[in-house]
Scaffold this active site. Sequence first.
Site, mmCIF file in Angstrom:
data_model
loop_
_atom_site.group_PDB
_atom_site.id
_atom_site.type_symbol
_atom_site.label_atom_id
_atom_site.label_comp_id
_atom_site.label_asym_id
_atom_site.label_seq_id
_atom_site.Cartn_x
_atom_site.Cartn_y
_atom_site.Cartn_z
ATOM 1 N N SER A 135 0.738 -0.712 0.357
ATOM 2 C CA SER A 135 -0.332 0.106 -0.411
ATOM 3 C C SER A 135 0.921 0.761 0.010
ATOM 4 O O SER A 135 1.449 1.562 1.332
ATOM 5 C CB SER A 135 -0.939 0.309 1.072
ATOM 6 O OG SER A 135 -1.566 0.713 0.710
ATOM 7 N N LYS A 161 -1.002 -1.019 -3.991
ATOM 8 C CA LYS A 161 -1.909 -0.218 -4.648
ATOM 9 C C LYS A 161 -1.831 1.317 -4.117
ATOM 10 O O LYS A 161 -1.129 1.579 -3.388
ATOM 11 C CB LYS A 161 -3.203 -0.465 -3.362
ATOM 12 C CG LYS A 161 -3.745 -0.124 -2.129
ATOM 13 C CD LYS A 161 -4.629 -0.542 -1.378
ATOM 14 C CE LYS A 161 -4.725 0.142 0.291
ATOM 15 N NZ LYS A 161 -5.521 -0.680 1.363
ATOM 16 N N LYS A 163 -2.604 5.032 -2.122
ATOM 17 C CA LYS A 163 -4.080 5.548 -1.886
ATOM 18 C C LYS A 163 -4.061 7.079 -2.739
ATOM 19 O O LYS A 163 -3.361 7.584 -3.505
ATOM 20 C CB LYS A 163 -3.555 5.770 -0.159
ATOM 21 C CG LYS A 163 -3.172 4.992 -0.358
ATOM 22 C CD LYS A 163 -4.408 5.053 1.077
ATOM 23 C CE LYS A 163 -4.115 3.853 2.365
ATOM 24 N NZ LYS A 163 -5.421 3.140 2.360
ATOM 25 N N ASP A 189 -7.389 2.769 -3.361
ATOM 26 C CA ASP A 189 -7.940 3.137 -2.533
ATOM 27 C C ASP A 189 -8.001 4.662 -1.835
ATOM 28 O O ASP A 189 -7.429 5.201 -1.344
ATOM 29 C CB ASP A 189 -7.327 2.797 -1.520
ATOM 30 C CG ASP A 189 -7.949 2.795 0.315
ATOM 31 O OD1 ASP A 189 -8.691 2.649 0.395
ATOM 32 O OD2 ASP A 189 -7.381 1.832 1.068
ATOM 33 N N GLU A 214 -10.921 1.344 -4.150
ATOM 34 C CA GLU A 214 -11.364 0.321 -2.733
ATOM 35 C C GLU A 214 -12.506 2.015 -2.323
ATOM 36 O O GLU A 214 -11.346 2.988 -1.699
ATOM 37 C CB GLU A 214 -10.071 0.186 -1.564
ATOM 38 C CG GLU A 214 -10.622 -0.154 -0.177
ATOM 39 C CD GLU A 214 -9.281 -0.749 0.473
ATOM 40 O OE1 GLU A 214 -8.608 -1.155 -0.556
ATOM 41 O OE2 GLU A 214 -9.083 -1.000 1.000
ATOM 42 N N ASP A 239 -13.494 -2.181 2.385
ATOM 43 C CA ASP A 239 -13.410 -1.395 3.549
ATOM 44 C C ASP A 239 -13.765 -1.563 5.219
ATOM 45 O O ASP A 239 -14.542 -2.431 5.191
ATOM 46 C CB ASP A 239 -11.434 -0.907 3.225
ATOM 47 C CG ASP A 239 -11.085 -1.018 4.147
ATOM 48 O OD1 ASP A 239 -12.126 -1.282 5.681
ATOM 49 O OD2 ASP A 239 -9.876 -0.388 4.297
ATOM 50 N N LYS A 263 -10.360 -7.156 6.912
ATOM 51 C CA LYS A 263 -9.473 -6.666 8.637
ATOM 52 C C LYS A 263 -10.220 -7.302 9.379
ATOM 53 O O LYS A 263 -10.909 -6.984 9.949
ATOM 54 C CB LYS A 263 -8.922 -5.391 8.168
ATOM 55 C CG LYS A 263 -8.580 -5.080 7.502
ATOM 56 C CD LYS A 263 -8.293 -3.070 7.379
ATOM 57 C CE LYS A 263 -7.455 -2.795 6.638
ATOM 58 N NZ LYS A 263 -7.573 -1.398 6.645
ATOM 59 N N GLY A 291 -4.671 -4.845 5.875
ATOM 60 C CA GLY A 291 -3.690 -4.358 6.980
ATOM 61 C C GLY A 291 -3.504 -2.955 7.427
ATOM 62 O O GLY A 291 -4.623 -2.262 6.987
#
Length: 368
Positions: A135, A161, A163, A189, A214, A239, A263, A291
């Site tokens: 990430s 991934k 952000k 995400d 996400e 998520d 998660k 995570g």
Amino acid sequence: MKITGVELRRVAMPLVSPFRTSFGTETERDVLLVKVVTPEAEGWGECVAMSGPLYSSEYADGAADVMRRFLIPALAALPDAGAHAAERALAPFKGHRMAKAALETAVLDAELRAAGTSFASFLGASRDRVPCGVSVGIMDSIPRLLDAVAGYVDEGYVRVKIKIEPGWDVAPVRALRERFGDDLLLQVDANAAYTLVDAPHLAELDAFGLLLIEQPLAEDDLVQHAALAKRLRTPLCLDESIESARDAAAAISLGACSVINVKAGRVGGYLEARRIHDLCRAHGVAVWCGGMLETGLGRAANVALAALPGFTLPGDTSASRRYYATDVTDPFVLQDGHLPVPTGPGLGVTPVPEILDEITTFREWIPA
Ligand code: OSB
Ligand code: MG
């Protein structure tokens, strides 16, 4: 197994570089660890709540408070405290899933260590190593992002991934595709940073062959996610919105997502995480293991979960050095883009005592 007492520990772990998301920038992980002591064995749990309530409503001081006042006394009253009994004893207390998950994990760890069973085999893992994604936080510039991603690709990560947030979405994705090509497994995400008004803009991401987007919208809005999913070709993954197997069932029936980031902390523990896995598998919904910048303790449990058969996409199960120069356990090291699933009893890892003491900022023993 009767609980003798619980130790709460706060540890401070500097990050190797700042981690920026649409909700904030972290430079240090301030983690609450719990150790459950029984005559048979000790067990560890890591509370994934962050220091402030920005990812979700939970935060580390609040988690410690609810544990001390309500959750630990409920566990202490159990004549025989296994993970299933712990889950039932904590169920009457609303919310506080990250706090419950940490305690349930510690109880489960103690139980499994006493029985000589690993987390992976208890959960039903079908693999001995898991493919790893990374990430990548929001960066100051596109060249910096490209350099960071190049480093992770060189290390062997099989999926990236990034952000995103309004103002940092289409351009960085386009730049990554131009630099690394169409074969790089890539996803984004948003941590709830958009609204349905942004649907036409988010649809521009459809051009880049992303694995998924996400949590684009607010955590409490499954209905709008379902509306958005109809307007995107990119698969929608949730998520923050999924706090239980019931939420997962609702999201699936509404068509709010076709992928779920699991998660264990967010959903109250590994037992509930496994239920979500089972439900999604039965419905053909892909899951992957998320995570929360875990130390080696939380990472060990996540890697075991990610080894279940329904985890068909690479997770955010990166190596220890992605975040920490020194981990509290022996470090998890990437091997050919994978992490090995621990095989020892319980979590299969323990904190290194000298490292643990060095990074501890607070310690409290709560007798049962
Ligand atoms: O949304 O998945 C998230 C980290 C902290 C809080 C929320 C999230 C994340 C990550 C990093 O994306 C996951 C990891 O590498 O541990
Ligand atoms: Mg996320």
